[in-house]
Scaffold this active site. Structure first.
Site, PDB file in Angstrom:
ATOM      1  N   TYR A  60       0.782  -1.275  -0.219  1.00  0.00           N
ATOM      2  CA  TYR A  60      -0.114   0.011  -0.115  1.00  0.00           C
ATOM      3  C   TYR A  60       0.964   1.390  -0.007  1.00  0.00           C
ATOM      4  CZ  TYR A  60      -3.729   3.186   0.953  1.00  0.00           C
ATOM      5  OH  TYR A  60      -4.618   4.306   0.620  1.00  0.00           O
ATOM      6  N   PHE A 112      -7.459  22.484 -23.926  1.00  0.00           N
ATOM      7  CA  PHE A 112      -7.518  21.040 -24.144  1.00  0.00           C
ATOM      8  C   PHE A 112      -8.739  20.921 -23.159  1.00  0.00           C
ATOM      9  CE2 PHE A 112      -7.484  16.399 -23.259  1.00  0.00           C
ATOM     10  CZ  PHE A 112      -7.601  16.088 -24.694  1.00  0.00           C
ATOM     11  N   THR A 113      -9.703  19.942 -23.732  1.00  0.00           N
ATOM     12  CA  THR A 113     -11.007  19.771 -23.127  1.00  0.00           C
ATOM     13  C   THR A 113     -10.849  19.451 -21.603  1.00  0.00           C
ATOM     14  OG1 THR A 113     -10.768  17.515 -23.435  1.00  0.00           O
ATOM     15  CG2 THR A 113     -12.160  18.864 -24.988  1.00  0.00           C
ATOM     16  N   ASP A 203       1.712  20.737 -20.133  1.00  0.00           N
ATOM     17  CA  ASP A 203       1.152  19.458 -20.334  1.00  0.00           C
ATOM     18  C   ASP A 203       2.019  18.519 -21.169  1.00  0.00           C
ATOM     19  OD1 ASP A 203      -0.253  17.457 -21.141  1.00  0.00           O
ATOM     20  OD2 ASP A 203      -2.136  18.526 -21.310  1.00  0.00           O
ATOM     21  N   LYS A 246      -0.109   8.001 -23.514  1.00  0.00           N
ATOM     22  CA  LYS A 246       0.453   8.653 -24.764  1.00  0.00           C
ATOM     23  C   LYS A 246       1.831   8.319 -25.063  1.00  0.00           C
ATOM     24  CE  LYS A 246      -3.648  11.025 -24.201  1.00  0.00           C
ATOM     25  NZ  LYS A 246      -4.376  10.834 -22.901  1.00  0.00           N
ATOM     26  N   ARG A 370     -13.209  16.370 -33.564  1.00  0.00           N
ATOM     27  CA  ARG A 370     -12.698  17.552 -32.748  1.00  0.00           C
ATOM     28  C   ARG A 370     -13.034  18.744 -33.252  1.00  0.00           C
ATOM     29  NH1 ARG A 370      -9.855  15.795 -27.980  1.00  0.00           N
ATOM     30  NH2 ARG A 370     -12.314  15.831 -28.042  1.00  0.00           N
ATOM     31  N   PHE A 437     -18.918  15.539 -25.590  1.00  0.00           N
ATOM     32  CA  PHE A 437     -18.392  14.835 -26.638  1.00  0.00           C
ATOM     33  C   PHE A 437     -18.365  13.334 -26.426  1.00  0.00           C
ATOM     34  CE2 PHE A 437     -14.322  14.537 -25.016  1.00  0.00           C
ATOM     35  CZ  PHE A 437     -13.792  15.504 -24.461  1.00  0.00           C
TER      36      PHE A 437
HETATM   37  C1  P70 Z   1      -6.791  11.830 -26.634  1.00  0.00           C
HETATM   38  C2  P70 Z   1      -6.812  11.501 -24.866  1.00  0.00           C
HETATM   39  C3  P70 Z   1      -5.684  13.328 -23.014  1.00  0.00           C
HETATM   40  C4  P70 Z   1      -4.869  14.365 -22.785  1.00  0.00           C
HETATM   41  C5  P70 Z   1      -4.404  15.026 -23.629  1.00  0.00           C
HETATM   42  C6  P70 Z   1      -3.848  16.013 -23.335  1.00  0.00           C
HETATM   43  C7  P70 Z   1      -3.048  16.974 -24.262  1.00  0.00           C
HETATM   44  C8  P70 Z   1      -4.352  15.936 -21.145  1.00  0.00           C
HETATM   45  C9  P70 Z   1      -4.932  14.742 -21.385  1.00  0.00           C
HETATM   46  C10 P70 Z   1      -5.605  13.945 -20.367  1.00  0.00           C
HETATM   47  C11 P70 Z   1      -8.105  11.343 -24.380  1.00  0.00           C
HETATM   48  C12 P70 Z   1      -9.150  12.150 -24.461  1.00  0.00           C
HETATM   49  C13 P70 Z   1      -9.464  13.162 -23.468  1.00  0.00           C
HETATM   50  C14 P70 Z   1     -10.471  14.044 -23.610  1.00  0.00           C
HETATM   51  C15 P70 Z   1     -11.188  14.258 -24.752  1.00  0.00           C
HETATM   52  C16 P70 Z   1     -10.822  12.997 -25.634  1.00  0.00           C
HETATM   53  C17 P70 Z   1      -9.918  12.056 -25.622  1.00  0.00           C
HETATM   54  N1  P70 Z   1      -6.199  12.906 -24.571  1.00  0.00           N
HETATM   55  N2  P70 Z   1      -3.729  16.750 -21.941  1.00  0.00           N
HETATM   56  O1  P70 Z   1      -7.445  10.987 -27.142  1.00  0.00           O
HETATM   57  O2  P70 Z   1      -5.112  12.906 -20.264  1.00  0.00           O
HETATM   58  O3  P70 Z   1      -6.812  10.978 -20.594  1.00  0.00           O
HETATM   59  O4  P70 Z   1      -5.022  10.485 -19.455  1.00  0.00           O
HETATM   60  O5  P70 Z   1      -6.917  11.914 -18.443  1.00  0.00           O
HETATM   61  O6  P70 Z   1      -4.287  14.522 -25.064  1.00  0.00           O
HETATM   62  O7  P70 Z   1      -6.416  12.796 -26.966  1.00  0.00           O
HETATM   63  P1  P70 Z   1      -5.973  11.385 -19.610  1.00  0.00           P
END
Ligand code: P70
Length: 445
Positions: A60, A112-113, A203, A246, A370, A437
Site C-alpha cells: 500500500y 484542451f478539454t 502539459d 500516450k 474534434r 463529446f
Molecule cells: C486523447 C486523450 C488526453 C489528454 C491530452 C492532453 C494534451 C491531457 C489529457 C488528459 C483522451 C481524451 C481526453 C479528452 C477528450 C478526448 C480524448 N487525451 N492533455 O485521445 O489525459 O486522458 O490521461 O486523463 O491529449 O487525446 P487523460
C-alpha cells in the site's frame, strides 16, 4: 500480443452507429475494424514493459515501483517531486486545485478539454494565447504550437501578473493537430514569465513527439537526441501534468511533477482525497513499473522515427488523394478538415461528428470528432463555442497497426470523400453537462 480484427457488414455497422447515437465514443470496440479513436492507452507495450508488470510491488505504501518511477522522472525530465495519478486528468485536478484561486486567468496554447474543465472547476478562466496560425488548417508554420508572446503580454497588462498563477504549455498541441512548440519560443516565454514571476506548467503528455519535431525542424537541433531535447524542454518549466497513456506507452497512468516543495506537499495531501496514497495515486505498483520503462523507451530516437514516420505516411497517402487535412502533419494523428470536406454543412450541423459517423458506417474505421462538439459551451453564457477548427482526428496508436492498415484507411477516407454530398448533418438529441463529446447522442437531420 496479437489482437484479432473483426470485419463487420454494412448492415451491422449501420445499426451499430445508430445505436451509438452517431457518437464514435459510444460504439463497442468489438464492432470496430481499425480503431483510430485515440492514441491514449491504446499502444502496445514492449516485452520489457510486460516483464515489468511481473515486478509489481503491491504494498500500500512505499512501493519500490514508485521509487523507480520517481528516479526515471528525475533523470529523463528533471523534475524534483512527483505524485502518481490514475491518468492525466487526475494530475490536472490536483494542479488546478493547488494553484488556481477564484477569478484567476490561466493562459494556454489552445484549450484542451479536460485541462480547461479542471481550470474552470477550480474557479479559473482559460485564455487562448497560441499564435493565430494554429487556428488555420492551411498555414504551414513549422511550430503552430508556439505561444504568441504579445497576446500574453496584453493579458498580463490587463489582469496583472498576480491573477495569472501559471501559463499552461502543451507539448504537442492536441486540438491544433498535434502541433509542436519550438525551443526558441519556450526560451523566450521563460524570459518573459520570469520577469513577471509567472510559473510555466507543462502539459507534457506528448513531449517526446514535440522533441522529435524540434530535432527535425528547428535550426541548431538536428544533432541532438530526443532524450536531451525532452530534458531541455522541461528545464524551462516549473512543473508538469502527464498522461502516461500516450508517450509513455502504457494503458493507464499519469503523474503531477513539481519543483516547488510547498505546492508538492499541498498536492500530496490532496491526492489522498481523490486518487490514493501519494506513492501510488490510484495506480497498481505494476502500472508504475510499466510507465517507468515506457518513459525510457519513449525518448529513443529510433522509436520516435518509426512512430511519427507512420503518421506522416498516412498523411501523405491522404494528401495524394486530395483529402483536406491539417498541415503540417502533426505527431499523433491526421486531422481531416471537416469544414472543407463537407462544405454543404453548417457548423451547427456538426460536420466533424457527421464525418466520423460516416467513416465508421462506410468502412468500420473509428475516428474522433474534434470540432464544435468537443469545444462545448461557454460556462457563463451557455452558448456553443465555435472553434475555427472543425476536425476529425485519425489517431494512430503506437506500435499497433501496420502500413497496410494505413493504406486501407486512406482508401476508406477517399471513398467517403468521393461520395461526400451524401453525408448529412446531425442534430444533438442528448447533451451531458461535462465534456459532452464523450456521451452526447445525435440523430440525422
Ligand atoms: C486523447 C486523450 C488526453 C489528454 C491530452 C492532453 C494534451 C491531457 C489529457 C488528459 C483522451 C481524451 C481526453 C479528452 C477528450 C478526448 C480524448 N487525451 N492533455 O485521445 O489525459 O486522458 O490521461 O486523463 O491529449 O487525446 P487523460
Amino acid at each position: 500480443m496479437v489482437e484479432l480484427l473483426k470485419m463487420t457488414t454494412p448492415a451491422q455497422r449501420k445499426k451499430a452507429i445508430k445505436d451509438a447515437g452517431y457518437n464514435t465514443f459510444l460504439l463497442r470496440s468489438e464492432d470496430v475494424y481499425i480503431d483510430l479513436l485515440t492514441d491514449s492507452g491504446t499502444s502496445a507495450m514492449s516485452d520489457a514493459q510486460w516483464s515489468g508488470l511481473m515486478l509489481g510491488d503491491e504494498a500500500y505504501a512505499g512501493s519500490k515501483n514508485f521509487y523507480h518511477l520517481e528516479a526515471v522522472v528525475r533523470k529523463y525530465y528533471g523534475y524534483k517531486y512527483i505524485i502518481p495519478t490514475h491518468q492525466g486528468r487526475g494530475a490536472e485536478n490536483l494542479l488546478s486545485q493547488v494553484m488556481i484561486r477564484k477569478g484567476d486567468v490561466i493562459p494556454g496554447n489552445m484549450y484542451f478539454t479536460t485541462t480547461r474543465l479542471h481550470q474552470e472547476l477550480a474557479g479559473g478562466r482559460f485564455v487562448d494565447v497560441i499564435i493565430d496560425e494554429a487556428h488555420d488548417p492551411e498555414s504551414l508554420h513549422p511550430f503552430k504550437g508556439d505561444i504568441d508572446l504579445n497576446k500574453l503580454e496584453v493579458l498580463i497588462k490587463k489582469h496583472g501578473a498576480e491573477r495569472i498563477p501559471y501559463i499552461c504549455v502543451a507539448t504537442t498541441v492536441n486540438m491544433a493537430g498535434g502541433q509542436p512548440v519550438s525551443m526558441a519560443n519556450l526560451k523566450a516565454l521563460r524570459a518573459l514569465t520570469a520577469k513577471h514571476e509567472i510559473k510555466i506548467m507543462l502539459d507534457m503528455t506528448r513531449i517526446a513527439e514535440n522533441a522529435w519535431f524540434i530535432q527535425q525542424r528547428e535550426k541548431g537541433y538536428a544533432r541532438r537526441s530526443v532524450a536531451s531535447l525532452v530534458r531541455e524542454i522541461c528545464s524551462y518549466t516549473d512543473g508538469a501534468t502527464f498522461s502516461g497513456k500516450k508517450d509513455a506507452l502504457v494503458n493507464i497512468g499519469g503523474f503531477l511533477a513539481l519543483n516547488d516543495k510547498d505546492k508538492f506537499e499541498e498536492a500530496s495531501n490532496l491526492v489522498v482525497v481523490y486518487e490514493g496514497l501519494h506513492t501510488y495515486g490510484g495506480l497498481a505498483g505494476r502500472d508504475m513499473e510499466a510507465m517507468a520503462i515506457g518513459i525510457i523507451e519513449s525518448v529513443r530516437d529510433d522509436h520516435m522515427d518509426a512512430r511519427i514516420g507512420q503518421v506522416l505516411y498516412l498523411g501523405d497517402e491522404l494528401s495524394e488523394r486530395g483529402i483536406p487535412i491539417v498541415k503540417p502533419i502533426g505527431g499523433h494523428g491526421i486531422f481531416v478538415d471537416a469544414k472543407k470536406f463537407l462544405p454543404h454543412l453548417k457548423q451547427t450541423d456538426f460536420p466533424a461528428q457527421a464525418l466520423a459517423a460516416e467513416l465508421y458506417e462506410d468502412a468500420g474505421i473509428r475516428a474522433m470528432e474534434r470540432g464544435i462538439v468537443s469545444a462545448g459551451r461557454n460556462s457563463k453564457t451557455g452558448d456553443h463555442y465555435f472553434p475555427k477548427l472543425e476536425l476529425v482526428r485519425l489517431t494512430i496508436p503506437r506500435r499497433v497497426y501496420t502500413q497496410a492498415h494505413m493504406d486501407v484507411t486512406a482508401e476508406a477516407v477517399k471513398a467517403v470523400y468521393d461520395a461526400r454530398e451524401q453525408t448529412q448533418g446531425l442534430q444533438m438529441v442528448y447533451e451531458p453537462a461535462y465534456l459532452r463529446f464523450f456521451q452526447a447522442r445525435f440523430e440525422p437531420l
